[in-house]
Design a protein around this motif. Structure first.
Motif, mmCIF file in Angstrom:
data_model
loop_
_atom_site.group_PDB
_atom_site.id
_atom_site.type_symbol
_atom_site.label_atom_id
_atom_site.label_comp_id
_atom_site.label_asym_id
_atom_site.label_seq_id
_atom_site.Cartn_x
_atom_site.Cartn_y
_atom_site.Cartn_z
ATOM 1 N N CYS A 1 63.302 -58.480 -86.417
ATOM 2 C CA CYS A 1 63.763 -58.721 -85.048
ATOM 3 C C CYS A 1 64.244 -57.414 -84.420
ATOM 4 O O CYS A 1 64.976 -56.645 -85.043
ATOM 5 C CB CYS A 1 64.899 -59.746 -85.069
ATOM 6 S SG CYS A 1 65.654 -60.027 -83.439
ATOM 7 N N SER A 2 63.822 -57.160 -83.207
ATOM 8 C CA SER A 2 64.180 -55.907 -82.529
ATOM 9 C C SER A 2 65.660 -55.825 -82.205
ATOM 10 O O SER A 2 66.176 -54.724 -81.959
ATOM 11 C CB SER A 2 63.377 -55.770 -81.232
ATOM 12 O OG SER A 2 61.991 -55.776 -81.487
ATOM 13 N N ARG A 3 66.365 -56.953 -82.234
ATOM 14 C CA ARG A 3 67.797 -56.963 -81.884
ATOM 15 C C ARG A 3 68.678 -56.986 -83.133
ATOM 16 O O ARG A 3 69.525 -56.113 -83.318
ATOM 17 C CB ARG A 3 68.099 -58.184 -81.016
ATOM 18 C CG ARG A 3 67.322 -58.235 -79.702
ATOM 19 C CD ARG A 3 67.758 -57.174 -78.700
ATOM 20 N NE ARG A 3 66.948 -57.187 -77.495
ATOM 21 C CZ ARG A 3 67.185 -57.973 -76.431
ATOM 22 N NH1 ARG A 3 68.182 -58.829 -76.440
ATOM 23 N NH2 ARG A 3 66.398 -57.886 -75.383
ATOM 24 N N CYS A 4 68.467 -57.979 -84.031
ATOM 25 C CA CYS A 4 69.370 -58.145 -85.175
ATOM 26 C C CYS A 4 68.779 -57.677 -86.493
ATOM 27 O O CYS A 4 69.457 -57.702 -87.528
ATOM 28 C CB CYS A 4 69.815 -59.599 -85.299
ATOM 29 S SG CYS A 4 68.475 -60.721 -85.804
ATOM 30 N N SER A 5 67.527 -57.277 -86.488
ATOM 31 C CA SER A 5 66.842 -56.716 -87.660
ATOM 32 C C SER A 5 66.591 -57.721 -88.782
ATOM 33 O O SER A 5 66.240 -57.326 -89.893
ATOM 34 C CB SER A 5 67.613 -55.513 -88.230
ATOM 35 O OG SER A 5 67.707 -54.481 -87.271
ATOM 36 N N GLU B 1 59.272 -55.874 -77.429
ATOM 37 C CA GLU B 1 60.104 -56.306 -78.546
ATOM 38 C C GLU B 1 59.543 -57.586 -79.173
ATOM 39 O O GLU B 1 58.751 -58.304 -78.555
ATOM 40 C CB GLU B 1 61.536 -56.566 -78.074
ATOM 41 C CG GLU B 1 62.258 -55.341 -77.556
ATOM 42 C CD GLU B 1 63.679 -55.654 -77.140
ATOM 43 O OE1 GLU B 1 64.560 -54.818 -77.380
ATOM 44 O OE2 GLU B 1 63.903 -56.757 -76.577
ATOM 45 N N LEU C 1 61.397 -60.887 -81.169
ATOM 46 C CA LEU C 1 62.740 -61.425 -81.361
ATOM 47 C C LEU C 1 62.702 -62.657 -82.261
ATOM 48 O O LEU C 1 61.730 -63.436 -82.262
ATOM 49 C CB LEU C 1 63.348 -61.820 -80.022
ATOM 50 C CG LEU C 1 63.419 -60.722 -78.955
ATOM 51 C CD1 LEU C 1 63.948 -61.295 -77.639
ATOM 52 C CD2 LEU C 1 64.277 -59.548 -79.427
ATOM 53 N N CYS D 1 68.045 -64.647 -81.373
ATOM 54 C CA CYS D 1 68.166 -63.599 -80.350
ATOM 55 C C CYS D 1 67.421 -63.988 -79.080
ATOM 56 O O CYS D 1 67.869 -63.672 -77.960
ATOM 57 C CB CYS D 1 67.667 -62.272 -80.884
ATOM 58 S SG CYS D 1 68.750 -61.531 -82.147
ATOM 59 N N ASN D 2 66.307 -64.650 -79.244
ATOM 60 C CA ASN D 2 65.560 -65.083 -78.060
ATOM 61 C C ASN D 2 66.369 -66.123 -77.274
ATOM 62 O O ASN D 2 66.311 -66.156 -76.041
ATOM 63 C CB ASN D 2 64.202 -65.667 -78.479
ATOM 64 C CG ASN D 2 63.355 -66.041 -77.294
ATOM 65 O OD1 ASN D 2 62.926 -65.185 -76.524
ATOM 66 N ND2 ASN D 2 63.123 -67.341 -77.104
#
Length: 230
Positions: free
Chosen positions: A202-206, A220, A222, A226-227
């Motif tokens: 995930c591009s936000r939380c990995s 990104e 997600l 996160c989405n």
């Protein structure tokens, strides 16, 4: 007075000292003894000496000869089938009923390296059914030797994994390193983009997205959580 001759404690009248085969007088001739029978040199050679397979003449006792595979040659008759030079005590290679000195055999029969065209006498590698010296089988890009290494090819030219990846492999969207698929490496492909499996997060939380649902958002990707926060 009759002259007597002596040989190995035996006595002979001169006229009785004769070859057991041809009856030639041995009084003034070289001779030998075979099972107590006296033989002139000619009879001994005809009966007991080998014949040269090349010239079909007797190989006289004491002369230099060569023996191979049950056959005998005069030293000067044992010649290379190609250059016709005496082989003598040098190494040779048999081929059916013919014999070759090593240089002639290599020139005529030995495989030649695809790159340098020189004789490949031993070892080497085979690539696309063609022989190569190990030192000649190198990466088209960096010239490192490929023998014993993982490699691949492009338009019949061999490449090491590093060069192939840098030149031709697709790049991972996350780390920008080549995706080669070698060494059991798995990757994820989506639309026109690819990721190494460990890089597909995930591009936000990995969090890893391998085997999970994901949502593309512009450049990104997600995870569901996160989405949902968008």
């Amino acid at each position: 007075m009759l002259e007597e001759l002596f040989y190995e404690d035996r006595h002979y009248h001169e006229h009785c000292f004769r070859c057991f085969r041809c009856d030639r007088s041995l009084a003034d001739e070289p001779f030998t003894s075979q099972d107590e029978a006296l033989l002139c040199n000619d009879c001994y050679c005809n009966e007991f000496s080998s014949k040269c397979v090349a010239c079909d003449k007797i190989v006289m006792p004491g002369t230099r000869k060569l023996e191979y595979g049950g056959s005998t040659w005069h030293e000067g008759c044992f010649i290379c089938h190609s250059c016709e030079q005496p082989i003598g005590s040098k190494s040779f290679i048999p081929d059916k009923d013919e014999h070759y000195c090593v240089p002639c055999y290599e020139n005529k029969f030995a495989p030649r390296c695809t790159r340098c065209k020189q004789v490949l006498s031993k070892g080497g590698v085979t690539y696309r059914d063609e022989p190569w010296h190990k030192e000649c089988f190198v990466c088209t890009g960096c010239k490192v030797q490929l023998a014993g290494q993982h490699f691949t090819s492009r338009e019949d030219s061999p490449y090491c994994i590093k060069c192939f990846g840098n030149l031709y492999a697709k790049k991972c969207e996350a780390c920008s390193k080549p995706i080669t698929g070698f060494g059991g490496g798995k990757y994820i492909s989506f639309e026109e983009r690819q990721w190494h499996q460990p890089c597909f997060t995930c591009s936000r939380c990995s969090v890893s997205l391998v085997g999970a649902g994901f949502f593309p958002e512009q450049d990104e990707i997600l995870c569901r959580d996160c989405n949902g926060k968008l």
